[in-house]
Design an enzyme around this catalytic site. Sequence first.
Site, PDB file in Angstrom:
ATOM      1  NE  ARG A  63      -2.658  -1.477   3.249  1.00  0.00           N
ATOM      2  CZ  ARG A  63      -2.916  -2.717   3.666  1.00  0.00           C
ATOM      3  NH1 ARG A  63      -3.678  -3.505   2.953  1.00  0.00           N
ATOM      4  NH2 ARG A  63      -2.414  -3.149   4.795  1.00  0.00           N
ATOM      5  CD  GLU A 100       0.169  -9.854  17.480  1.00  0.00           C
ATOM      6  OE1 GLU A 100      -0.216  -9.372  16.401  1.00  0.00           O
ATOM      7  OE2 GLU A 100      -0.570 -10.040  18.463  1.00  0.00           O
TER       8      GLU A 100
HETATM    9  P1  AMP Z   1       3.468  -2.061  11.502  1.00  0.00           P
HETATM   10  O1  AMP Z   1       4.724  -2.740  11.026  1.00  0.00           O
HETATM   11  O2  AMP Z   1       2.870  -2.707  12.713  1.00  0.00           O
HETATM   12  O3  AMP Z   1       3.646  -0.567  11.683  1.00  0.00           O
HETATM   13  O4  AMP Z   1       2.371  -2.301  10.373  1.00  0.00           O
HETATM   14  C1  AMP Z   1       2.387  -1.518   9.282  1.00  0.00           C
HETATM   15  C2  AMP Z   1       1.698  -2.101   8.068  1.00  0.00           C
HETATM   16  O5  AMP Z   1       0.591  -2.960   8.384  1.00  0.00           O
HETATM   17  C3  AMP Z   1       1.153  -0.946   7.285  1.00  0.00           C
HETATM   18  O6  AMP Z   1       1.807  -0.958   6.047  1.00  0.00           O
HETATM   19  C4  AMP Z   1      -0.321  -1.180   7.149  1.00  0.00           C
HETATM   20  O7  AMP Z   1      -0.610  -1.360   5.775  1.00  0.00           O
HETATM   21  C5  AMP Z   1      -0.645  -2.449   7.909  1.00  0.00           C
HETATM   22  N1  AMP Z   1      -1.505  -2.247   9.088  1.00  0.00           N
HETATM   23  C6  AMP Z   1      -1.183  -2.537  10.383  1.00  0.00           C
HETATM   24  N2  AMP Z   1      -2.182  -2.282  11.218  1.00  0.00           N
HETATM   25  C7  AMP Z   1      -3.190  -1.774  10.470  1.00  0.00           C
HETATM   26  C8  AMP Z   1      -4.532  -1.281  10.774  1.00  0.00           C
HETATM   27  N3  AMP Z   1      -5.041  -1.280  12.022  1.00  0.00           N
HETATM   28  N4  AMP Z   1      -5.270  -0.831   9.740  1.00  0.00           N
HETATM   29  C9  AMP Z   1      -4.782  -0.837   8.474  1.00  0.00           C
HETATM   30  N5  AMP Z   1      -3.559  -1.292   8.132  1.00  0.00           N
HETATM   31  C10 AMP Z   1      -2.758  -1.758   9.107  1.00  0.00           C
END
Ligand code: AMP
Length: 176
Positions: A63, A100
């Site tokens: 995305r 996770e």
């Molecule tokens: P993180 O590595 O935990 O910061 O996750 C980031 C990626 O996961 C981003 O590129 C988002 O596309 C996706 N993502 C994680 N949590 C969400 C959420 N609650 N809503 C939408 N996309 C999410």
Amino acid sequence: MKTEIEEIKRSIRDIHDFPIPGIVFKDLGSALKNPRIFNLIANHLTNLYQDKGITKVVGIESRGFIMGSVLAYRLQAGFVLARKPGKLPGEIISESYQKEYGTDTIEIQTGTITPDDVVLIHDDLLATGGTIIAVQRLVKRFQPRKIYTSFIVELEFLHGRELFPEGMETESLIKF
Ligand code: AMP
């Protein structure tokens, strides 16, 4: 200006229990399908970086490719793909990071960023920060002049930004 940001915020739909129970998924699809909102997001992000001398935008699969490529076009910068393992041909460098459950890896092709570059890393959303921090580490290995980080959405309650390296200039349009 503020009302435009609020308009973008209102257009992002919550999907409960996606992709797994307990997660509230911020669905940017509901925002991007609207031509006016797509345009507002592109304009507000571009304005933040107009005067920074950005020469490369790094978009994170998948995305991050959407607005990442719009930003590269609008800022007249090159576009670099940060991709999941095994997708990029040729010589690559990679960084692994903790998820996770288990670990994940992100890759960039060698030769895509040089020490002359001013780099803007872009992803759609900052959650825990795992992915973006791995990409920041990866980009740092190319020793560019400066690295910026941008998101459309930041989930502030997860405090992902607190784990970023000191001095990392970070902007997000919408905060939840
Ligand atoms: P993180 O590595 O935990 O910061 O996750 C980031 C990626 O996961 C981003 O590129 C988002 O596309 C996706 N993502 C994680 N949590 C969400 C959420 N609650 N809503 C939408 N996309 C999410």
